[in-house]
Design a protein around this motif. Sequence first.
Motif, PDB file in Angstrom:
ATOM      1  N   VAL A   1     -12.654  -3.150  -3.273  1.00 38.56           N
ATOM      2  CA  VAL A   1     -11.423  -2.736  -3.957  1.00 38.56           C
ATOM      3  C   VAL A   1     -11.123  -2.714  -2.657  1.00 38.56           C
ATOM      4  N   LEU A   2      -9.887  -2.763  -3.286  1.00 39.45           N
ATOM      5  CA  LEU A   2      -8.618  -3.103  -2.103  1.00 39.45           C
ATOM      6  C   LEU A   2      -7.243  -1.456  -2.143  1.00 39.45           C
ATOM      7  N   LEU A   3      -7.498  -0.721  -1.725  1.00 36.94           N
ATOM      8  CA  LEU A   3      -6.658   0.810  -1.573  1.00 36.94           C
ATOM      9  C   LEU A   3      -5.609   0.671  -0.536  1.00 36.94           C
ATOM     10  N   SER A   4      -3.954   0.278  -1.628  1.00 37.24           N
ATOM     11  CA  SER A   4      -3.628   0.268  -0.201  1.00 37.24           C
ATOM     12  C   SER A   4      -3.199   1.041   0.073  1.00 37.24           C
ATOM     13  N   PRO A   5      -2.186   1.880   1.615  1.00 37.36           N
ATOM     14  CA  PRO A   5      -1.771   2.770   1.965  1.00 37.36           C
ATOM     15  C   PRO A   5      -0.600   3.207   1.549  1.00 37.36           C
ATOM     16  N   VAL A   6      -0.297   3.856   1.568  1.00 38.03           N
ATOM     17  CA  VAL A   6       1.694   4.678   0.375  1.00 38.03           C
ATOM     18  C   VAL A   6       1.517   5.589   1.569  1.00 38.03           C
ATOM     19  N   LEU A   7       3.428   5.845   0.909  1.00 41.88           N
ATOM     20  CA  LEU A   7       3.425   6.981   1.305  1.00 41.88           C
ATOM     21  C   LEU A   7       3.943   8.194  -0.083  1.00 41.88           C
ATOM     22  N   GLY A   8       3.738   9.291  -0.021  1.00 39.22           N
ATOM     23  CA  GLY A   8       3.455   9.815  -0.775  1.00 39.22           C
ATOM     24  C   GLY A   8       4.348  10.957  -0.197  1.00 39.22           C
ATOM     25  N   ARG A   9       4.500  12.242  -0.893  1.00 41.95           N
ATOM     26  CA  ARG A   9       5.965  13.218  -1.199  1.00 41.95           C
ATOM     27  C   ARG A   9       4.832  14.549  -1.448  1.00 41.95           C
TER      28      ARG A   9
ATOM     29  N   ARG B   1      -6.320  -3.302  -6.456  1.00 46.12           N
ATOM     30  CA  ARG B   1      -6.758  -3.577  -7.018  1.00 46.12           C
ATOM     31  C   ARG B   1      -8.567  -4.090  -6.676  1.00 46.12           C
ATOM     32  N   VAL B   2      -8.707  -4.556  -8.073  1.00 45.98           N
ATOM     33  CA  VAL B   2     -10.234  -4.585  -7.730  1.00 45.98           C
ATOM     34  C   VAL B   2     -10.589  -5.982  -7.871  1.00 45.98           C
ATOM     35  N   LEU B   3     -12.086  -6.334  -6.789  1.00 46.31           N
ATOM     36  CA  LEU B   3     -12.147  -7.857  -6.711  1.00 46.31           C
ATOM     37  C   LEU B   3     -13.756  -7.825  -7.807  1.00 46.31           C
ATOM     38  N   ALA B   4     -13.477  -8.500  -8.385  1.00 42.12           N
ATOM     39  CA  ALA B   4     -15.605  -8.843  -9.234  1.00 42.12           C
ATOM     40  C   ALA B   4     -16.421  -9.193  -7.741  1.00 42.12           C
ATOM     41  N   ASP B   5     -15.844 -10.529  -6.725  1.00 45.00           N
ATOM     42  CA  ASP B   5     -16.195 -11.044  -5.720  1.00 45.00           C
ATOM     43  C   ASP B   5     -16.263 -10.087  -4.367  1.00 45.00           C
ATOM     44  N   THR B   6     -17.222  -9.581  -3.728  1.00 45.27           N
ATOM     45  CA  THR B   6     -16.016  -9.718  -2.006  1.00 45.27           C
ATOM     46  C   THR B   6     -16.641 -10.995  -1.305  1.00 45.27           C
ATOM     47  N   PRO B   7     -14.824 -11.383  -0.875  1.00 43.37           N
ATOM     48  CA  PRO B   7     -14.259 -12.050   0.175  1.00 43.37           C
ATOM     49  C   PRO B   7     -15.036 -12.499   1.022  1.00 43.37           C
TER      50      PRO B   7
END
Length: 329
Positions: free
Chosen positions: A25-33, A42-48
């Motif tokens: 799983v790739l979870l992006s850092p984000v800004l919030g309020r 994004r979800v990858l079927a294979d681990t790089p």
Amino acid sequence: MNAPVRLAALVLALSSAPALAGPAVLLSPVLGRPDGVTLHGRVLADTPHGSTALSRNVRRLASRNWKGAKVEVSFLGVSATVTSDEDGDFQVTLPPPPGGTFPVGGHQAQARVPGADATARVEIVADTAPLLVVSDFDDTLAISEVTKPDKLVTNALLRDADTQKVVSGMAGFYGCLGADSGAVPAFALVSGSPVQFGPRVGSFLARHGFPAGFGVYLRDLGPSSLSNYKQPLIRSLLSRFPHPVVLVGDSGEKDPEVYAQIREEFPGRVRAIYIRDAGKTEDATRFKDMVLFKEASAAAEHATRAGLARSTCVSTAFPASARTGTGMP
């Protein structure tokens, strides 16, 4: 066999090699309020995986996306389940608990699928934050040499967060932005780097001392993102965060044109545009009412005079001897 052909052969061989079992799983850092946060990843079927920078980078780009994954996303006690799309992407907006708000500052979000999970920082931005700083990455913060194809390939595929060179002084410049040391700007990185390089970008920022709390918004590589991919992301950020804006990019590609368009679309919002000289500067009209700089110290000094940076911080980060001959605008 010349170097480009050898590299192409390596890329082909590595991308066709079997991947480690299990998703990622790739979870992006984000800004919030305080009234909500939008999480994406994004979800990858294979681990790089890989034992070298080349093998890791190629396998990041070549990993199969997981379409239809059930992703459980949570943040500060609020959770939701979403389904990844055909590219493996997911996005969800989480409101705070009823009657409450999310506290200002940095907090961790989580995303889970069967067999994998990930965390990422969410920076809840105060209404009193002095600035929203929207920054490019390649050739603005990291030396990517986008205008030189051979060197671009080297920097993209043969380097990683530990070996890619940083643009000198940019971390110091960013660290000094904001007229009051007690009021920290919000930072959003909007870049053409592929979403699969998100972990690499985050590690690079931390390694080189950039301010914590960057929201990271990268490009989903494909025919539809060959151009005009930054504008929708920046528009969304400026619509969500009503703060005064500083835009920072470089001259190597289209940052001056993109930023000029954003400045026109959001009249009165953009306090300054800083463009690092990365070549293609012959046409001065590209940089109308922008600060074109070669050294980060020149941008920092301009920001100080404009009331966008702290003079004591700039003096410490850029001693006078190092600022001599910078071509200050």
